[in-house]
Design a protein around this motif. Sequence first.
Motif, PDB file in Angstrom:
ATOM      1  N   PRO A  63       0.824  -1.208   0.000  1.00 48.56           N
ATOM      2  CA  PRO A  63       0.000   0.000   0.000  1.00 48.56           C
ATOM      3  C   PRO A  63       0.859   1.260   0.000  1.00 48.56           C
ATOM      4  O   PRO A  63       1.916   1.304   0.627  1.00 48.56           O
ATOM      5  CB  PRO A  63      -0.806  -0.120   1.304  1.00 48.56           C
ATOM      6  CG  PRO A  63      -0.045  -1.081   2.154  1.00 48.56           C
ATOM      7  CD  PRO A  63       0.620  -2.023   1.210  1.00 48.56           C
ATOM      8  N   TYR A  97      -2.738 -11.068   3.201  1.00 52.19           N
ATOM      9  CA  TYR A  97      -2.364 -10.063   2.208  1.00 52.19           C
ATOM     10  C   TYR A  97      -1.375 -10.635   1.199  1.00 52.19           C
ATOM     11  O   TYR A  97      -1.553 -10.489  -0.023  1.00 52.19           O
ATOM     12  CB  TYR A  97      -1.752  -8.846   2.910  1.00 52.19           C
ATOM     13  CG  TYR A  97      -1.410  -7.716   1.970  1.00 52.19           C
ATOM     14  CD1 TYR A  97      -2.323  -6.712   1.698  1.00 52.19           C
ATOM     15  CD2 TYR A  97      -0.168  -7.662   1.326  1.00 52.19           C
ATOM     16  CE1 TYR A  97      -2.020  -5.669   0.835  1.00 52.19           C
ATOM     17  CE2 TYR A  97       0.143  -6.625   0.452  1.00 52.19           C
ATOM     18  CZ  TYR A  97      -0.784  -5.639   0.211  1.00 52.19           C
ATOM     19  OH  TYR A  97      -0.488  -4.636  -0.658  1.00 52.19           O
ATOM     20  N   HIS A 120      -1.589 -11.154  -2.944  1.00 58.29           N
ATOM     21  CA  HIS A 120      -0.773 -10.212  -3.722  1.00 58.29           C
ATOM     22  C   HIS A 120       0.523 -10.916  -4.106  1.00 58.29           C
ATOM     23  O   HIS A 120       1.481 -10.937  -3.341  1.00 58.29           O
ATOM     24  CB  HIS A 120      -0.467  -8.935  -2.919  1.00 58.29           C
ATOM     25  CG  HIS A 120      -1.679  -8.100  -2.621  1.00 58.29           C
ATOM     26  ND1 HIS A 120      -2.626  -8.482  -1.694  1.00 58.29           N
ATOM     27  CD2 HIS A 120      -2.100  -6.904  -3.135  1.00 58.29           C
ATOM     28  CE1 HIS A 120      -3.573  -7.548  -1.646  1.00 58.29           C
ATOM     29  NE2 HIS A 120      -3.282  -6.596  -2.503  1.00 58.29           N
ATOM     30  N   THR A 160      -3.623  -1.785   6.183  1.00 58.29           N
ATOM     31  CA  THR A 160      -4.651  -2.482   5.395  1.00 58.29           C
ATOM     32  C   THR A 160      -5.756  -3.112   6.236  1.00 58.29           C
ATOM     33  O   THR A 160      -6.831  -3.410   5.721  1.00 58.29           O
ATOM     34  CB  THR A 160      -4.007  -3.609   4.572  1.00 58.29           C
ATOM     35  OG1 THR A 160      -3.416  -4.570   5.475  1.00 58.29           O
ATOM     36  CG2 THR A 160      -2.924  -3.063   3.641  1.00 58.29           C
TER      37      THR A 160
END
Length: 318
Positions: A131, A191, A195, A184
């Motif tokens: 992020p 996560y 990803h 997040t």
Amino acid sequence: MPTPPSPSAKLVESSLAHKPKILALVAPTASGKTDLALELATTLNAEIFSIDSLSIYKEINIASAKPSKGALQAVHHHAINILSPNEHCNAEVFRTLFAQALQVCKKEFLLIVGGSGFYLTCLYEGLSAMPSLSQEERSDIQKRIEALPDPYAFLTNIDPQSALRIAPTDTYRVQKLLSLYFATYIAPSTYFSTHTKSPLIQKPRIYTIHTPKPELHARIEARTKAMLDSGLLDEARYLLAHYGRTIEPFKAIGLKECLRYFDGELESSELEPLIITHTRQLAKRQATYIRAKFQNAQVESRDKLLGKILRECAQDRL
């Protein structure tokens, strides 16, 4: 009669023709890799990509043991003098800069050089997209982590899977995982599973310098003295006056001890020995990572490694 290639096809062919061969020289701090890299780059007519987390900053020349202005003019270096001291540096920054270097490098070889094996690993194993955070958001997250009575226990509670993979004493990785969580509100293991990593290159040929411990310690002592004699304290004072004490470079060895000295926590006689001790500890951590992660790396003394790399590159040209 065959159809002539389109202009776009010619551009692709030209780009591929200039794609450099990648070599990596990763070794502990003060082992002599900067001088070796310069000699290699000059002989091979190569460019250098630095994976040094201090040399990437402008205005930090002494603490980073950055190559001299003459060396930077003689050999094209990537990822040096890029960020302002108040900007954030992480693996994603190096990944972005390396992708750019691959596009613009016109030499036959691109030599990756540094002490952080982690940054090298990220280039060929890839990174999960992280992020994007502002400096204010990062500071707020850091304050939240510092306010936790037991960060590792908190990590265990929100993500047992990630906690099991690291030691409770590994504060660096605990903080990284908690930073991701607070950015997040997703468990880090979840996560990363959603990803996927995207490598930039295949694993390159990796070389490392073997330096006997007494010699490495002597080099660390000499370099620390040279930094202080060259004005390390003045450089730290400048950074403090212009950017404040919370900038990321003040977490680095050399600068963080100067900050403690300015705060009156250290006597002048304690400064140099403490920097030496911390640098030795860093060199040990780097050497441990290199041995564990790059088991197929070619290890030689500095002088032998120079000849070995030149011979192997000559064979590649045949």
